[in-house]
Design an enzyme around this catalytic site. Structure first.
Site, PDB file in Angstrom:
ATOM      1  N   GLY A  11      -4.477   1.529   6.706  1.00 57.89           N
ATOM      2  CA  GLY A  11      -3.897   0.191   6.325  1.00 57.89           C
ATOM      3  C   GLY A  11      -4.812  -1.031   6.900  1.00 57.89           C
ATOM      4  N   ASP A  12      -5.490  -0.896   8.073  1.00 57.00           N
ATOM      5  CA  ASP A  12      -6.168  -1.911   8.713  1.00 57.00           C
ATOM      6  C   ASP A  12      -7.581  -1.950   7.860  1.00 57.00           C
ATOM      7  OD1 ASP A  12      -4.202  -1.747  10.722  1.00 57.00           O
ATOM      8  OD2 ASP A  12      -5.119  -0.403  11.850  1.00 57.00           O
ATOM      9  N   ASP A  42      -0.979   7.139  -3.238  1.00 55.46           N
ATOM     10  CA  ASP A  42      -0.602   6.699  -4.575  1.00 55.46           C
ATOM     11  C   ASP A  42      -1.169   5.368  -4.749  1.00 55.46           C
ATOM     12  OD1 ASP A  42       0.813   8.985  -5.140  1.00 55.46           O
ATOM     13  OD2 ASP A  42       2.652   8.294  -4.013  1.00 55.46           O
ATOM     14  N   GLY A  43      -2.118   4.829  -3.999  1.00 51.92           N
ATOM     15  CA  GLY A  43      -2.771   3.660  -3.849  1.00 51.92           C
ATOM     16  C   GLY A  43      -1.990   2.210  -3.782  1.00 51.92           C
ATOM     17  N   SER A  48       0.739  -1.209   0.001  1.00 49.42           N
ATOM     18  CA  SER A  48      -0.015   0.028   0.113  1.00 49.42           C
ATOM     19  C   SER A  48       0.966   1.188  -0.102  1.00 49.42           C
ATOM     20  CB  SER A  48      -0.801  -0.092   1.146  1.00 49.42           C
ATOM     21  OG  SER A  48      -0.388   0.174   2.364  1.00 49.42           O
ATOM     22  N   MET A  49       0.490   1.990  -0.823  1.00 52.69           N
ATOM     23  CA  MET A  49       1.282   3.427  -0.876  1.00 52.69           C
ATOM     24  C   MET A  49       0.437   4.653  -0.620  1.00 52.69           C
ATOM     25  SD  MET A  49       2.716   1.785  -4.457  1.00 52.69           S
ATOM     26  CE  MET A  49       3.819   3.380  -5.164  1.00 52.69           C
ATOM     27  N   GLY A  50      -0.081   4.692   0.451  1.00 52.06           N
ATOM     28  CA  GLY A  50      -1.035   5.944   0.816  1.00 52.06           C
ATOM     29  C   GLY A  50      -1.780   6.500  -0.225  1.00 52.06           C
TER      30      GLY A  50
HETATM   31  P1  ADP Z   1      -0.798   2.220   6.466  1.00 55.03           P
HETATM   32  O1  ADP Z   1      -1.886   2.931   7.035  1.00 55.03           O
HETATM   33  O2  ADP Z   1      -0.568   0.593   6.580  1.00 55.03           O
HETATM   34  O3  ADP Z   1       0.625   2.830   6.221  1.00 55.03           O
HETATM   35  P2  ADP Z   1      -1.227   3.225   3.701  1.00 55.03           P
HETATM   36  O4  ADP Z   1      -1.038   4.570   4.190  1.00 55.03           O
HETATM   37  O5  ADP Z   1      -0.601   2.799   2.435  1.00 55.03           O
HETATM   38  O6  ADP Z   1      -1.298   2.078   4.733  1.00 55.03           O
HETATM   39  O7  ADP Z   1      -2.856   3.331   3.129  1.00 55.03           O
HETATM   40  C1  ADP Z   1      -3.711   2.312   2.926  1.00 55.03           C
HETATM   41  C2  ADP Z   1      -4.647   2.596   1.831  1.00 55.03           C
HETATM   42  O8  ADP Z   1      -5.678   3.586   2.306  1.00 55.03           O
HETATM   43  C3  ADP Z   1      -3.905   3.216   0.601  1.00 55.03           C
HETATM   44  O9  ADP Z   1      -3.452   2.181  -0.231  1.00 55.03           O
HETATM   45  C4  ADP Z   1      -5.132   3.940   0.039  1.00 55.03           C
HETATM   46  O10 ADP Z   1      -6.116   3.216  -0.541  1.00 55.03           O
HETATM   47  C5  ADP Z   1      -5.879   4.637   1.343  1.00 55.03           C
HETATM   48  N1  ADP Z   1      -5.013   5.971   1.586  1.00 55.03           N
HETATM   49  C6  ADP Z   1      -4.327   6.056   2.523  1.00 55.03           C
HETATM   50  N2  ADP Z   1      -3.748   7.303   2.786  1.00 55.03           N
HETATM   51  C7  ADP Z   1      -4.490   8.169   1.507  1.00 55.03           C
HETATM   52  C8  ADP Z   1      -4.629   9.512   1.051  1.00 55.03           C
HETATM   53  N3  ADP Z   1      -3.769  10.263   1.644  1.00 55.03           N
HETATM   54  N4  ADP Z   1      -5.272   9.645   0.034  1.00 55.03           N
HETATM   55  C9  ADP Z   1      -6.195   8.623  -0.374  1.00 55.03           C
HETATM   56  N5  ADP Z   1      -6.101   7.225   0.048  1.00 55.03           N
HETATM   57  C10 ADP Z   1      -5.254   7.190   0.839  1.00 55.03           C
END
Ligand code: ADP
Length: 310
Positions: free
Chosen positions: A253-254, A226-227, A222-224
């Site tokens: 992420g959860d 960036d999908g 997962s990339m926040g």
């Molecule tokens: P984690 O919380 O484990 O670090 P991520 O930050 O990669 O995980 O977030 C998990 C998913 O949540 C992403 O792949 C995306 O679908 C969504 N997400 C997280 N942050 C954003 C954001 N700033 N804008 C849009 N979607 C987000």
């Protein structure tokens, strides 16, 4: 039913203190106390996506009792291994636009308790179709504990998703039997490989071809905003999402793991599995509460997620 495993849950206490003073008395109004721990967030989002969730893990004392009460309020089935020590509190002080956290490490477990927990887990597997294990391992348990849980799942033909980090994640990947799915974020992936990763497709493809990942059906990086970048069997996918108004990204992420679990349980197509996982993560960022989504917004968000095989 989907089983969620939270080995070190907590009551998360949030103290809004606008003028926080060190070495002084701080009085607080509006303290918020919630059942926390990554696996409990996963269970809550699974329920909000309309599936049955059974929460297990380790609980103890009055703090454990409070967690059970909160889960019951949210109509989340729960069957935890009880210990005679208190579960932990985790405190976040919100001050001056900053967040200072005080995290208890939680009870230390014994080897005997570890064995009994595995036996209980194995019994619970007879009533579930998928497992999601999330978060840190309590002290006292061997670092290969999650690997053993994934192995028991595989022996019973039940897919196990593992979302953890650091040494427990490394040990899961080094275990002779691999989990069905993992969901590292890019930081966790770099830590695992011991090097900085640029987020180019070439570099991510190369990273996921590492021997460490052989035998895992689904790897969702997962990339926040960036999908995600995904490996499913031999295939790679780039998943992109639209820009949205983020209120609180903690727990996304959860929520992504919850979406993944629900989609896999329902045998969705590969693109739809990825759309559901992303939509759940995005919906979490749109809410104030951690590990929470508004299911009414699911469909329009789901439809905006783009999946491209590469
Ligand atoms: P984690 O919380 O484990 O670090 P991520 O930050 O990669 O995980 O977030 C998990 C998913 O949540 C992403 O792949 C995306 O679908 C969504 N997400 C997280 N942050 C954003 C954001 N700033 N804008 C849009 N979607 C987000």
């Amino acid at each position: 039913m989907i089983l969620t495993v939270t080995m070190n849950p907590s009551v998360d206490i949030s103290y809004p203190i606008s003028d926080f003073k060190l070495n002084n008395v701080n009085r607080v109004e509006g303290a918020v106390k919630t059942a926390g721990g990554k696996g409990l967030n996963v269970a809550r989002v699974i329920r909000l996506l309309g599936e049955e969730a059974l929460a297990t893990g380790v609980l103890g004392g009055t703090i454990g009792g409070y967690i059970v009460q909160e889960l019951t309020k949210d109509k989340i089935g729960n069957d935890f291994f009880n210990i005679n020590r208190e579960s932990r509190n985790c405190i976040a002080i919100l001050h001056d636009g900053k967040q200072t956290e005080i995290l208890e490490s939680g009870p230390v477990l014994t080897a005997e308790e570890g064995t009994a927990i595995l036996a209980k887990y194995e019994r619970l597997l007879s009533n579930v179709s998928l497992v999601a294990i999330s978060g840190s391992l309590p002290q006292g348990l061997p670092s290969g504990f999650y690997g053993r849980m994934a192995q028991i799942g595989r022996e019973k033909g039940i897919p196990v998703i593992v979302d953890t980090s650091g040494e427990p994640l490394r040990q899961v990947l080094l275990h002779k039997v691999k989990p069905f799915a993992i969901k590292p974020n890019t930081t966790e992936l770099s830590q695992l490989l011991g090097r900085e990763l640029d987020e180019s497709i070439r570099s991510l493809k190369q990273a996921l071809t590492d021997e460490l990942f052989q035998g895992i059906e689904w790897i969702i990086v997962s990339m926040g905003r960036d999908g995600a970048f995904v490996k499913h069997g031999p295939d790679f996918y780039r998943v992109t999402i639209p820009e949205i108004k983020v209120v609180n990204p903690v727990g996304s992420g959860d929520a992504t793991v919850a979406g993944l679990a629900v989609a896999l349980k329902n045998n969705q197509t590969v693109p739809d599995v990825l759309r559901t996982a992303m939509a759940a993560g995005m919906l979490n960022t749109m809410e104030e509460k951690t590990g929470y989504i508004n299911p009414d917004k699911f469909k329009p968000v789901f439809e905006l997620v783009q999946v491209k095989k590469i």
